[in-house]
Design a protein around this motif. Sequence first.
Motif, mmCIF file in Angstrom:
data_model
loop_
_atom_site.group_PDB
_atom_site.id
_atom_site.type_symbol
_atom_site.label_atom_id
_atom_site.label_comp_id
_atom_site.label_asym_id
_atom_site.label_seq_id
_atom_site.Cartn_x
_atom_site.Cartn_y
_atom_site.Cartn_z
ATOM 1 N N UNK A 138 0.877 -1.090 -0.119
ATOM 2 C CA UNK A 138 0.036 -0.079 0.068
ATOM 3 C C UNK A 138 0.968 1.340 -0.025
ATOM 4 N N UNK A 139 0.502 2.065 -0.946
ATOM 5 C CA UNK A 139 1.393 3.465 -0.985
ATOM 6 C C UNK A 139 0.396 4.713 -0.954
ATOM 7 N N UNK A 140 0.887 5.734 -0.301
ATOM 8 C CA UNK A 140 0.170 7.046 -0.251
ATOM 9 C C UNK A 140 1.039 8.088 -0.938
ATOM 10 N N UNK A 141 0.442 8.648 -1.966
ATOM 11 C CA UNK A 141 1.302 9.386 -2.658
ATOM 12 C C UNK A 141 0.663 10.873 -2.331
ATOM 13 N N UNK A 142 1.313 11.768 -1.794
ATOM 14 C CA UNK A 142 0.904 13.024 -1.687
ATOM 15 C C UNK A 142 1.388 14.183 -2.501
ATOM 16 N N UNK A 143 0.760 15.283 -3.129
ATOM 17 C CA UNK A 143 1.341 15.976 -3.714
ATOM 18 C C UNK A 143 0.560 17.434 -3.471
ATOM 19 N N UNK A 144 0.894 18.554 -4.173
ATOM 20 C CA UNK A 144 0.190 19.720 -4.158
ATOM 21 C C UNK A 144 0.854 20.756 -3.157
ATOM 22 N N UNK A 145 1.791 20.391 -2.343
ATOM 23 C CA UNK A 145 2.258 21.326 -1.625
ATOM 24 C C UNK A 145 3.147 22.460 -2.248
ATOM 25 N N UNK A 146 3.769 23.629 -1.542
ATOM 26 C CA UNK A 146 4.461 24.459 -2.392
ATOM 27 C C UNK A 146 4.719 25.737 -1.623
ATOM 28 N N UNK A 147 5.107 26.773 -2.085
ATOM 29 C CA UNK A 147 5.265 28.215 -1.540
ATOM 30 C C UNK A 147 4.131 28.860 -1.932
ATOM 31 N N UNK A 148 3.403 29.688 -1.107
ATOM 32 C CA UNK A 148 2.284 30.645 -1.290
ATOM 33 C C UNK A 148 2.392 31.554 -0.401
ATOM 34 N N UNK A 149 1.839 32.853 -0.723
ATOM 35 C CA UNK A 149 1.904 33.912 0.108
ATOM 36 C C UNK A 149 0.700 33.827 1.108
ATOM 37 N N UNK A 150 0.980 34.700 2.232
ATOM 38 C CA UNK A 150 -0.314 34.763 3.316
ATOM 39 C C UNK A 150 -1.581 35.092 2.461
ATOM 40 N N UNK A 151 -2.490 34.410 2.717
ATOM 41 C CA UNK A 151 -3.929 34.806 2.340
ATOM 42 C C UNK A 151 -4.138 33.964 1.100
ATOM 43 N N UNK A 152 -3.142 33.058 0.663
ATOM 44 C CA UNK A 152 -3.506 32.271 -0.663
ATOM 45 C C UNK A 152 -3.841 30.915 -0.110
ATOM 46 N N UNK A 153 -4.155 30.109 -1.156
ATOM 47 C CA UNK A 153 -4.664 28.880 -1.108
ATOM 48 C C UNK A 153 -3.665 27.793 -1.781
ATOM 49 N N UNK A 154 -3.784 26.592 -1.345
ATOM 50 C CA UNK A 154 -3.415 25.423 -1.989
ATOM 51 C C UNK A 154 -4.232 24.111 -1.826
ATOM 52 N N UNK A 155 -4.072 23.290 -2.569
ATOM 53 C CA UNK A 155 -4.905 22.149 -2.429
ATOM 54 C C UNK A 155 -4.209 20.908 -2.564
ATOM 55 N N UNK A 156 -4.189 20.095 -1.308
ATOM 56 C CA UNK A 156 -3.179 19.019 -1.474
ATOM 57 C C UNK A 156 -4.074 17.662 -1.942
ATOM 58 N N UNK A 157 -3.630 16.560 -2.430
ATOM 59 C CA UNK A 157 -3.810 15.598 -2.903
ATOM 60 C C UNK A 157 -3.114 14.348 -2.439
ATOM 61 N N UNK A 158 -4.018 13.154 -2.021
ATOM 62 C CA UNK A 158 -3.233 12.178 -1.554
ATOM 63 C C UNK A 158 -4.165 10.974 -2.372
ATOM 64 N N UNK A 159 -3.136 10.308 -3.069
ATOM 65 C CA UNK A 159 -3.546 9.123 -3.690
ATOM 66 C C UNK A 159 -3.333 7.747 -3.015
ATOM 67 N N UNK A 160 -4.227 6.890 -2.668
ATOM 68 C CA UNK A 160 -4.043 5.560 -2.174
ATOM 69 C C UNK A 160 -3.842 4.472 -3.053
ATOM 70 N N UNK A 161 -2.760 3.673 -3.153
ATOM 71 C CA UNK A 161 -2.869 2.487 -4.180
ATOM 72 C C UNK A 161 -2.304 1.334 -3.390
ATOM 73 N N UNK A 162 -2.722 0.172 -4.136
ATOM 74 C CA UNK A 162 -2.347 -1.093 -3.607
ATOM 75 C C UNK A 162 -3.478 -1.753 -2.846
ATOM 76 N N UNK A 163 -3.098 -2.718 -2.335
ATOM 77 C CA UNK A 163 -4.195 -3.655 -1.683
ATOM 78 C C UNK A 163 -4.610 -3.401 -0.319
ATOM 79 N N UNK A 164 -5.370 -2.583 -0.289
ATOM 80 C CA UNK A 164 -5.719 -1.887 0.971
ATOM 81 C C UNK A 164 -7.485 -2.368 1.133
ATOM 82 N N UNK A 165 -7.508 -3.303 1.943
ATOM 83 C CA UNK A 165 -8.873 -3.841 2.294
ATOM 84 C C UNK A 165 -10.227 -3.111 2.651
ATOM 85 N N UNK A 166 -9.611 -2.058 3.496
ATOM 86 C CA UNK A 166 -10.835 -1.271 4.166
ATOM 87 C C UNK A 166 -10.093 0.021 4.463
#
Length: 113
Positions: A1-29
């Motif tokens: 099972x792997x969790x791949x996160x992305x979407x981080x970075x440098x942003x100015x105060x007041x700004x926005x970011x969206x993080x994404x995490x994709x789960x792959x592999x044989x996770x049953x529940x």
Amino acid sequence: VQLQACGGGLVQPGGSLRLTCVVSGNILRINIMGWYRQAPGKQRELVAQIFSGGNTNYAHSVKDRFTISRGDARNTVYLQMNSLSPEDTAVYYCNVVGFREYWGQGTQVTVSS
């Protein structure tokens, strides 16, 4: 099972970011999907969780600014972060709890002018 996160970075105060995490592999529940963060010199802390039934839980410091959600396939979790402040600077980790607990590798979020 792997969790791949992305979407981080440098942003100015007041700004926005969206993080994404994709789960792959044989996770049953998946019972809980969530995001944690760890700032330099501090302990890792819970940011937000979403439970299998759809309920959510947020840290007080991010409530009304951050939104956690899942993809339709239930193997993806998002964290929409708005009104970011320098106090939100940290490495953000994706977390999944099923029969076992799994962690992603972390993605850096830096809020600075």
